[in-house]
Design a protein around this motif. Structure first.
Motif, PDB file in Angstrom:
ATOM      1  N   ARG A  84       3.568  37.385 106.793  1.00  0.00           N
ATOM      2  CA  ARG A  84       2.228  36.945 107.396  1.00  0.00           C
ATOM      3  C   ARG A  84       2.565  35.296 107.894  1.00  0.00           C
ATOM      4  NH1 ARG A  84      -3.118  36.369 104.078  1.00  0.00           N
ATOM      5  NH2 ARG A  84      -4.179  34.940 105.678  1.00  0.00           N
ATOM      6  N   ARG A  85       3.148  34.622 106.828  1.00  0.00           N
ATOM      7  CA  ARG A  85       3.332  33.172 107.211  1.00  0.00           C
ATOM      8  C   ARG A  85       4.047  33.056 108.603  1.00  0.00           C
ATOM      9  NH1 ARG A  85       2.733  28.221 104.753  1.00  0.00           N
ATOM     10  NH2 ARG A  85       2.991  26.694 106.469  1.00  0.00           N
ATOM     11  N   MET A  86       5.121  34.019 108.507  1.00  0.00           N
ATOM     12  CA  MET A  86       6.090  33.928 109.614  1.00  0.00           C
ATOM     13  C   MET A  86       5.210  34.111 111.279  1.00  0.00           C
ATOM     14  SD  MET A  86       9.294  32.966 108.780  1.00  0.00           S
ATOM     15  CE  MET A  86      10.152  33.579 109.791  1.00  0.00           C
ATOM     16  N   THR A  87       4.481  35.169 110.961  1.00  0.00           N
ATOM     17  CA  THR A  87       3.549  35.516 112.185  1.00  0.00           C
ATOM     18  C   THR A  87       2.653  34.170 112.615  1.00  0.00           C
ATOM     19  OG1 THR A  87       3.390  37.908 111.458  1.00  0.00           O
ATOM     20  CG2 THR A  87       2.027  37.160 112.913  1.00  0.00           C
ATOM     21  N   ALA A  88       2.082  33.758 111.539  1.00  0.00           N
ATOM     22  CA  ALA A  88       1.182  32.381 111.830  1.00  0.00           C
ATOM     23  C   ALA A  88       2.141  31.414 112.396  1.00  0.00           C
ATOM     24  CB  ALA A  88       0.517  32.155 110.762  1.00  0.00           C
ATOM     25  N   LEU A  89       3.408  31.258 112.138  1.00  0.00           N
ATOM     26  CA  LEU A  89       4.264  30.344 112.634  1.00  0.00           C
ATOM     27  C   LEU A  89       4.798  30.770 114.207  1.00  0.00           C
ATOM     28  CD1 LEU A  89       6.315  29.271 109.538  1.00  0.00           C
ATOM     29  CD2 LEU A  89       4.646  27.989 110.781  1.00  0.00           C
ATOM     30  N   GLY A  90       4.348  31.846 114.603  1.00  0.00           N
ATOM     31  CA  GLY A  90       4.975  32.099 116.209  1.00  0.00           C
ATOM     32  C   GLY A  90       5.853  33.030 115.933  1.00  0.00           C
ATOM     33  N   TYR A  91       6.319  33.614 115.192  1.00  0.00           N
ATOM     34  CA  TYR A  91       7.378  34.600 115.068  1.00  0.00           C
ATOM     35  C   TYR A  91       6.963  36.111 115.279  1.00  0.00           C
ATOM     36  CZ  TYR A  91      10.793  31.005 112.866  1.00  0.00           C
ATOM     37  OH  TYR A  91      11.273  30.072 112.520  1.00  0.00           O
ATOM     38  N   ASN A  92       7.854  36.778 116.081  1.00  0.00           N
ATOM     39  CA  ASN A  92       7.362  38.209 115.926  1.00  0.00           C
ATOM     40  C   ASN A  92       8.221  39.063 115.107  1.00  0.00           C
ATOM     41  OD1 ASN A  92       7.096  41.036 116.879  1.00  0.00           O
ATOM     42  ND2 ASN A  92       7.204  40.538 119.009  1.00  0.00           N
ATOM     43  N   GLN A 142       7.991  36.237 103.604  1.00  0.00           N
ATOM     44  CA  GLN A 142       6.449  35.964 104.156  1.00  0.00           C
ATOM     45  C   GLN A 142       6.016  36.304 105.410  1.00  0.00           C
ATOM     46  OE1 GLN A 142       5.447  32.080 102.761  1.00  0.00           O
ATOM     47  NE2 GLN A 142       5.906  32.333 100.709  1.00  0.00           N
ATOM     48  N   GLY A 162      12.954  35.060 106.335  1.00  0.00           N
ATOM     49  CA  GLY A 162      11.485  34.211 106.356  1.00  0.00           C
ATOM     50  C   GLY A 162      10.560  35.488 106.384  1.00  0.00           C
TER      51      GLY A 162
END
Lengths: 245, 286, 325
Positions: C189-197, C187, C183
């Motif tokens: 940026r998307r992963m960051t928005a989903l809470g991933y570091n 993506q 992921g």
């Protein structure tokens, strides 16, 4: 206490000020609509709230908790979720895997390198439930690449809802959809319980007005008008911007 | 002449050569967004061309110019017939330049053998000249002079000509440059040839100091990399400052910590990376 | 069916020294396994994390150098193995912190520079690495009393490590962390928005990748009983990258196939010509220009095209299938 509080937010790209001292105060459970012409800075505002962009100045609070210095990934953990205007799903993966990734984002399980992801029954049950909630339970195993535009919009919402957010930001959820698809998406949004506060950006005034309780009009990065549906519709500045009067 | 003075003049000389090498590298990186891993090969190829041309009886400077042109031509062929096929896939472009660098290195080894070849200092520049009452090696002064002259010419070209304006525009925003009607693909070829030619030319004039040997390419490429990481890509000023910093570090590092010269050389790069990833003079990413 | 194929493959691998006989070829097989482990490790970064590195030979080399130094100072096999792995992880952590300051090509550039530092140290820091002469070890260690001196013994030991690596990769790829990594590749940026570091995910992947590179490096030392700056040169990193790319990135079997392919080509090429580097470079260029999806899928596609061209009245579905790729 407000659900989402934005104070004196400023952002410039080079010399261009895209957000000018924006203030926003959304009550818990509220349905807030943000409208404004193209280039008004609506998506930028969302990006600032989620932390994908850093504000030049100003502050943000989520249920009284200061978000301003939190990195984007922490804001998701604090209860903020969003959908995207241009759909940014993982196109090669199935709908189920997309929603699973969303669920994993808030779970400690995401660091686990040993267990099999497709054996995590609790996770999968939740993901199925989130898809069923947007009426896509039957397409769980289909790759995103083989679904329609309207279905993808609903997957976006399912991914956001799967995180059980306290505040949900919807970025133009109806843009580019057919009438039938709009109706489907609207049903999904109307079914979201009141413990989720919703802030929505939308171009389509007809659908949006039906949904909104309070409306904020953004123009050149500035809040021009804010108030109830009736107040905003009647306000001379709104008419000026939208009708060119 | 004392040791420090020798080290200083050597540093500035190497800095000048590095500028000729890295200015092109930096422009190519800024414009085409690829680290051109054949750049060290261009330097070496130029040096070998120069050796052969001198052997055929051409004068040193004529040989240097011809070698530069020859390498520019080679660069043009690489850009037109290989990189052009891979437009939009920067990773593939980098891998191709890497593959080509291995091929060039092996061809040079076959053609010119494995022994180092020394290049004679051009007649008339042998010995030393007195400047401000101190004796300096004349040839090294000449290199510094040439590097400064070329830096000025490049700056003038980039800052004062229509072509330069187009290159600057394309470095800043390639998409926008296309929209306003700049033939970006022509610029790619031009800048690639220019960069290759400068590197090849530098290879020849560096010959009397560095000599020519297999592995020269692998010695020069990391130096160019460090200069660009230090100075920031697409910035002429960055290349200039970065080159002289690297020149200083390399010479003083070798004199003071011979075993750790490489570490001394790369340390500032690492510090810059941590503190200011886009380089000292690089523009912020959009 | 699949299980049967797996069982046969395992049986063939396990009995290889018996049916192959000649210890020269057993050694070639050992070499393939070692590089397959290296390529598997590298593929974590290149394939699953989408981070192309040209400095990984440094990690391979650190393990080999650390192992050699420890062996020569009289340490036992456990200390050697642990020490080599820790050294690799430490260097991998430094590499990761620095290289992850850049993204995309910036990352590639930084790894090239870091790899060159490692090479510079191997070549120039003579008191530590013995410079150009390299470091040799007198005898292979005997883990748990098992001698590795014979070719088959070393082969079997390597095979065990190789199998562990394959299983570890298979588990890793199917795990939640493996999914997070992919992921973050597609993506971030998307992963960051989903809470991933995303940074930490990449950092850990770098360590995991470095660990297996180190394991391969240590086995290489045992096999070769010698390590020199050539081991950490840019061309060594490029060779490893070629294995991953040739086999097809982001697949479990691709790097293994790629490692076998590159070793075979290298052995064949060096039997006829001295110019392995030229061949390596040429293969790189050809693969990237003509079959960017990897050699194995690429050959299949080209064959299909040739067949289709020979039969001008090929049915439409074949063409449709091709364009669908």
């Amino acid at each position: 206490m407000t659900a989402l509080e934005v104070r004196d937010l400023n952002k410039s790209f080079g010399g261009l000020r895209v957000t000018r001292t924006v203030n926003l105060s959304v009550a818990p459970g509220e349905r807030r609509l943000i409208i404004g012409p193209n280039g008004a800075g609506k998506t930028t505002l969302f990006n600032l709230i989620t932390g994908e962009l850093r504000a030049d100045s100003g502050s943000m609070m989520l249920f009284g908790q200061d978000l301003t210095r939190e990195p984007a990934r922490r804001r998701a953990h604090l209860g903020l979720a969003r959908t995207y205007q241009i759909i940014t799903l993982f196109p090669g993966e199935t709908l189920l895997r997309n929603v699973t990734l969303s669920l994993l984002g808030l779970s400690r399980l995401r660091w686990n390198p040993i267990v099999r992801i497709d054996r995590q029954s609790e996770l999968l049950t939740k993901a199925h439930a989130a898809l069923a909630r947007v009426g896509l339970g039957h397409l769980a195993e289909r790759p995103v690449g083989q679904t329609s535009y309207g279905e993808r919009r609903r997957v976006e919402i399912a991914m956001a809802l799967a995180q059980s957010p306290r505040v949900l930001l919807l970025d133009e959820p109806f843009a580019g959809l057919s009438i039938d698809e709009r109706r489907d998406v609207l049903t999904v949004i109307n079914d979201i319980p009141r413990d989720v506060t919703i802030v929505m950006i939308e171009h389509d005034m007809d659908v949006a007005l039906e949904f909104a309780e309070r409306i904020t009009v953004l123009h050149f990065g500035e809040v021009i008008v804010e108030g109830t549906r009736a107040e905003v519709v009647e306000h001379p500045r709104t008419k000026e911007i939208y009708l060119g009067e | 002449m004392n040791l420090w003075l020798i080290l200083s003049i050597n540093s500035v000389t190497l800095g000048g050569l590095l500028f000729l090498l890295s200015a092109g590298f930096s422009l190519i990186f800024g414009l085409m967004r690829i680290p051109n891993l054949t750049h060290g090969s261009m330097f070496m190829l130029g040096a070998y061309f120069g050796v052969t041309l001198i052997g055929w009886g051409f004068g040193f400077w004529l040989a240097a110019l011809m070698a530069g042109l020859g390498v520019a031509l080679f660069g043009g062929i690489v850009e037109r017939f290989v990189l052009r096929r891979l437009v939009g896939n920067e990773l593939a472009q980098v891998l191709v330049t890497l593959g080509l660098s291995f091929m060039v290195a092996d061809v040079c080894l076959m053609q010119w053998g494995g022994d180092p070849i020394s290049v004679d200092t051009p007649a008339g520049l042998v010995g030393s000249s007195k400047v401000f009452g101190m004796a300096f090696p004349t040839y090294r002064l000449a290199i510094i002079f040439i590097a400064v002259a070329i830096a000025a010419a490049l700056w003038g070209m980039l800052d004062r000509t229509r072509l330069g304006a187009m290159i600057r525009a394309a470095v800043d925003d390639p998409a926008m440059a296309r929209v306003v009607g700049i033939r970006v693909s022509h610029l790619f070829t031009f800048v690639f040839c220019l960069g290759a030619g400068l590197a090849g030319f530098a290879g020849v004039i560096g010959g009397p100091i560095l000599s020519v040997y297999p592995g020269l390419d692998q010695d020069m490429l990391p130096l160019a990399l460090v200069v660009v990481i230090l100075g920031g890509s697409g910035s002429l000023l960055g290349s200039l400052v970065g080159s002289f910093v690297v020149g200083l570090l390399y010479n003083f590092g070798q004199a003071m910590f011979p075993e750790l010269a490489y570490v001394v050389l790369f340390l500032p790069m690492l510090i810059v990376l941590v503190l200011r990833p886009r380089g000292l003079f690089g523009r912020a990413a959009p | 069916m699949n299980r049967a194929a797996l069982a046969i493959a395992l049986l063939l691998l396990a009995t290889l020294p018996f049916w192959i006989g000649n210890s020269f070829y057993v050694n070639v097989a050992t070499q393939m396994l070692i590089y397959a482990i290296f390529a598997l490790g590298l593929n974590v970064l290149v394939g699953y994390a989408g981070l192309v590195t040209l400095g990984h030979a440094a990690l391979f080399g650190v393990a080999a150098y650390a192992g050699a130094t420890l062996i020569n100072s009289g340490h036992g096999h456990i200390i050697v193995a642990i020490g080599a792995c820790l050294a690799t992880l430490a260097v991998a952590a430094i590499f990761a912190v620095l290289a992850l300051r850049g993204t995309g090509l910036g990352f590639v550039m930084i790894t090239v520079a870091l790899g060159q530092i490692a090479w510079g140290i191997a070549y120039r820091w003579i008191s530590l690495t013995n410079g150009d002469n390299g470091v040799s070890i007198n005898a292979r260690p005997a883990p748990f009393g098992l001698s590795l001196e014979s070719a088959p013994a070393l082969y079997w030991a390597t095979l065990v490590v190789f199998l562990v690596a394959v299983v570890a990769m298979a588990i890793f790829v199917a795990s939640p962390f493996g999914a997070s990594l992919r992921g973050a590749r597609d993506q971030p940026r998307r992963m960051t928005a989903l809470g991933y570091n995303v940074w930490l995910i990449r950092f850990l992947a770098f360590l995991f990748s470095g660990f297996w590179s180190g394991v391969a490096g240590l086995l290489y030392l045992y096999y070769n009983q010698f390590v020199s700056p050539q081991t950490v040169a840019l061309s060594a990193s490029a060779e490893a990258l070629l294995m991953v790319i040739a086999g097809g990135t982001g697949t479990l079997l691709g790097p293994i196939a790629g490692a076998i392919l590159v070793i075979v080509m290298k052995d064949i090429a060096s039997a006829y010509i001295e110019r392995w580097n030229f061949v390596l470079g040429a293969i790189f260029v050809l693969i990237v220009v003509f079959m960017p999806e990897g050699l194995v899928p690429g050959v299949v596609r080209l064959c299909r095209r040739v067949i289709a061209a020979r039969r001008p009245r090929a049915p439409m579905p074949v063409l449709g299938e091709e364009s669908g790729e």
